[in-house]
Design a protein around this motif. Structure first.
Motif, PDB file in Angstrom:
ATOM      1  N   UNK A  34    -103.377 -85.277  75.014  1.00  0.00           N
ATOM      2  CA  UNK A  34    -104.674 -85.290  74.968  1.00  0.00           C
ATOM      3  C   UNK A  34    -105.184 -85.698  76.131  1.00  0.00           C
ATOM      4  N   UNK A  35    -106.464 -85.777  76.648  1.00  0.00           N
ATOM      5  CA  UNK A  35    -107.127 -85.961  77.966  1.00  0.00           C
ATOM      6  C   UNK A  35    -106.126 -86.856  78.557  1.00  0.00           C
ATOM      7  N   UNK A  68     -96.659 -74.096  76.887  1.00  0.00           N
ATOM      8  CA  UNK A  68     -96.449 -75.133  75.743  1.00  0.00           C
ATOM      9  C   UNK A  68     -97.381 -76.477  75.641  1.00  0.00           C
ATOM     10  N   UNK A  69     -97.799 -76.823  74.315  1.00  0.00           N
ATOM     11  CA  UNK A  69     -98.972 -77.879  74.324  1.00  0.00           C
ATOM     12  C   UNK A  69     -98.485 -79.120  75.118  1.00  0.00           C
ATOM     13  N   UNK A  70     -99.361 -79.560  76.005  1.00  0.00           N
ATOM     14  CA  UNK A  70     -98.981 -80.787  76.603  1.00  0.00           C
ATOM     15  C   UNK A  70     -98.234 -80.384  78.031  1.00  0.00           C
ATOM     16  N   UNK A  71     -98.403 -79.234  78.288  1.00  0.00           N
ATOM     17  CA  UNK A  71     -97.754 -78.965  79.684  1.00  0.00           C
ATOM     18  C   UNK A  71     -98.994 -78.190  80.285  1.00  0.00           C
ATOM     19  N   UNK A  72     -98.861 -77.941  81.782  1.00  0.00           N
ATOM     20  CA  UNK A  72    -100.256 -77.100  82.398  1.00  0.00           C
ATOM     21  C   UNK A  72     -99.554 -76.284  83.697  1.00  0.00           C
ATOM     22  N   UNK A  73    -100.390 -75.392  84.014  1.00  0.00           N
ATOM     23  CA  UNK A  73    -100.093 -74.760  84.964  1.00  0.00           C
ATOM     24  C   UNK A  73    -101.064 -75.258  86.178  1.00  0.00           C
ATOM     25  N   UNK A  74    -100.421 -75.460  87.500  1.00  0.00           N
ATOM     26  CA  UNK A  74    -101.299 -75.817  88.672  1.00  0.00           C
ATOM     27  C   UNK A  74    -101.313 -74.701  89.417  1.00  0.00           C
ATOM     28  N   UNK A  94    -102.854-101.010  86.637  1.00  0.00           N
ATOM     29  CA  UNK A  94    -104.158-100.575  87.151  1.00  0.00           C
ATOM     30  C   UNK A  94    -104.787 -99.452  86.187  1.00  0.00           C
ATOM     31  N   UNK A  95    -106.170 -99.728  85.851  1.00  0.00           N
ATOM     32  CA  UNK A  95    -106.728 -98.921  85.309  1.00  0.00           C
ATOM     33  C   UNK A  95    -107.895 -98.394  85.890  1.00  0.00           C
ATOM     34  N   UNK A  96    -108.530 -97.113  85.460  1.00  0.00           N
ATOM     35  CA  UNK A  96    -109.692 -96.667  86.036  1.00  0.00           C
ATOM     36  C   UNK A  96    -110.597 -96.357  85.108  1.00  0.00           C
ATOM     37  N   UNK A  97    -111.837 -96.713  85.469  1.00  0.00           N
ATOM     38  CA  UNK A  97    -113.184 -96.589  84.469  1.00  0.00           C
ATOM     39  C   UNK A  97    -113.477 -95.237  84.212  1.00  0.00           C
ATOM     40  N   UNK A  98    -112.979 -94.378  84.988  1.00  0.00           N
ATOM     41  CA  UNK A  98    -113.279 -92.873  85.039  1.00  0.00           C
ATOM     42  C   UNK A  98    -112.365 -92.182  83.932  1.00  0.00           C
ATOM     43  N   UNK A  99    -111.520 -92.807  83.258  1.00  0.00           N
ATOM     44  CA  UNK A  99    -110.487 -92.052  82.774  1.00  0.00           C
ATOM     45  C   UNK A  99    -110.583 -91.888  80.992  1.00  0.00           C
ATOM     46  N   UNK A 100    -111.520 -92.583  80.444  1.00  0.00           N
ATOM     47  CA  UNK A 100    -111.380 -92.671  79.200  1.00  0.00           C
ATOM     48  C   UNK A 100    -110.102 -93.531  78.212  1.00  0.00           C
TER      49      UNK A 100
END
Ligand code: HAM
Length: 430
Positions: free
Chosen positions: A119-120, A7-13, A271-277
């Motif tokens: 989204x990402x 399903x969109x918005x889910x993923x396999x690991x 807390x934010x990460x500058x790597x994340x967009x």
């Protein structure tokens, strides 16, 4: 394209990634335990009212993002948990936890569900780890929770994270501020959009979150919450900042930081990460002294906690190359069957090695010796152990080091000793 897709918005690991998750989870376990937090596991779904009352019915999470379902026509509405704090507090109240000890320090990891546009870095099923300190929300308790979160990040080697912090004031401060906002926005009711008009009555603070470009100027001129903080709230906040400075935890005070959940009071942080967009919040939390009463507790339960998004944390670690350390794998033995009549004997051998905690693989499909050797190399086995007629008669097994091609003949005892020793010396790392 296959008929069934996730399903969109889910993923396999997949396994390689799972190893990274487990590594992070191990660090969380170790740090949480160091700080005296114990793990709690709560249900994945709860009665919908819990989140409506707890998170607030005017928030985006409750208003638009909940996966809600009705188990049967007469059943009460249920919702997949969009966050953990309300569930943890429900569990504490229901089980009268605070009666047994005045303070409870709980941490958790698990899946959450929010119907956001994928989204990402933004999924509909995602995971968090987090901690909730129930029973006290003194500046020392707030600093303890923030320190734990930052220590997890530090232990994982994360860099360039930004901690922003704000005071949202106590309930009285908020009431005064609410009236000030209503007085400020009311004369402009005509130019407010429908969502903001509705918020004017129910929750004027949310107007400040509006992304409507036409309202930005009006919002910029609105009274500021920090102007409405009481002396006690200011002192409380300053004490939290004092502890953070003492522990050399860098932060930025951001008076515009309001979190997307209604239960917060006094200190809130992100807390934010500058790597994340665009989706750059890696974690957040704050104090929520009013939640217990909101959920029907007969006593006050001051509390503070945080939650960190696992996917965003892992994405940041990947971008910062924190997984690039090559994991020393435990040596793996591939048992090669030279004649298929000896397959059962080879299987016994596999059992003996595994019983001695030696990682062992064998072909289960009765393939040729050539195919077995190909497989041993493909899975990067350290050794091939040959089982053939000679081995059976002499009791000496031939072991080939696949990296050096060196071959030795060993008795079973010597073999177990050699492989057992190298297996014991290995530890799994990221
Ligand atoms: P939150 O800010 O809603 O807080 O979520 C915490 C973190 O979960 C976010 O910073 C983000 O990393 C991650 N997250 C949220 N939504 C998504 C999504 N759709 N996809 C991927 N990651 C996401 C809470 O949930 C509060 N319960 C935190 C707390 C605990 N406050 C007090 N105690």
């Amino acid at each position: 394209m296959p008929q069934y897709q996730a399903v969109k918005g889910t993923r396999d690991i997949f396994p390689e990634e799972v190893a990274r998750w487990k590594y992070v989870e191990g660090v969380v376990d170790a740090q949480a335990s160091l700080y005296g937090f114990s793990e709690i596991r709560i249900p994945v779904f709860e009665y919908t009212e819990l989140f409506q009352r707890g998170i607030g019915s005017t928030t985006d999470i409750v208003g638009k993002e909940m996966f809600t379902f009705q188990p049967d026509p007469k059943g009460r509405s249920l919702t997949l948990r969009p966050e953990m704090t309300a569930g943890v507090m429900r569990a504490a109240i229901q089980n009268n936890l605070l009666a047994s000890a005045p303070v409870h320090k709980l941490y958790y990891m698990g899946e959450l569900f929010r119907k956001e546009r994928p989204q990402a870095g933004r999924q509909r099923q995602f995971s968090q780890f987090g901690a909730e300190l129930l029973g006290v929300s003194s500046p020392a308790a707030v600093a303890e929770v923030i320190t734990l979160m930052m220590e997890v990040f530090r232990s994982l080697g994360l860099q360039r994270l930004k901690l922003r912090i704000n005071s949202l004031g106590d309930a009285d401060d908020r009431l005064r501020y609410r009236v000030a906002l209503q007085n400020y926005f009311s004369p402009f009711a005509d130019i407010l959009d429908d969502a903001s008009k509705e918020r004017l009555e129910k929750n004027p603070l949310r107007i400040l979150d509006s992304k409507n470009p036409a309202l930005q100027e009006l919002i910029a001129g609105a009274p500021k919450l920090y102007e409405y903080l009481s002396e006690a709230s200011v002192q409380d906040f300053e004490k939290v900042l004092f502890y953070l400075k003492e522990r050399t935890i860098a932060f930025d005070i951001d008076h515009r930081l309001v979190r997307g959940l209604d239960y917060y009071c006094n200190t809130a942080f992100e807390v934010t990460s500058s790597e994340l967009g665009a989706q750059d919040a890696i974690g957040g939390g704050g104090r929520y002294d009013g939640l217990a009463r909101e959920l029907g507790s007969s006593t006050d339960v001051p509390a503070v906690g945080f939650a960190v998004g696992m996917e965003r944390l892992l994405m940041t670690m990947e971008k910062q190359a924190l997984f690039d350390v090559v994991a020393p794998q435990a040596p793996l033995v591939y048992v090669v069957v030279q004649q298929q009549e000896l397959a059962d004997h080879a299987l016994q051998m596999v059992c003996r090695l595994r019983n001695a905690s030696i990682k062992t693989e064998i072909d289960l499909a009765a393939r040729s010796m050539k195919a077995q050797m190909r497989e041993a190399n493909r899975i990067k086995a350290s050794y091939a152990l040959f089982v053939g007629a000679t081995e059976l008669t002499t009791g000496l097994y031939s072991l080939k080091n696949l990296a050096t091609s060196e071959q030795t003949m060993l008795t079973l005892e010597a073999l177990l000793e050699l492989l057992g020793e190298s297996a014991a010396g290995m530890q799994l790392q990221p």
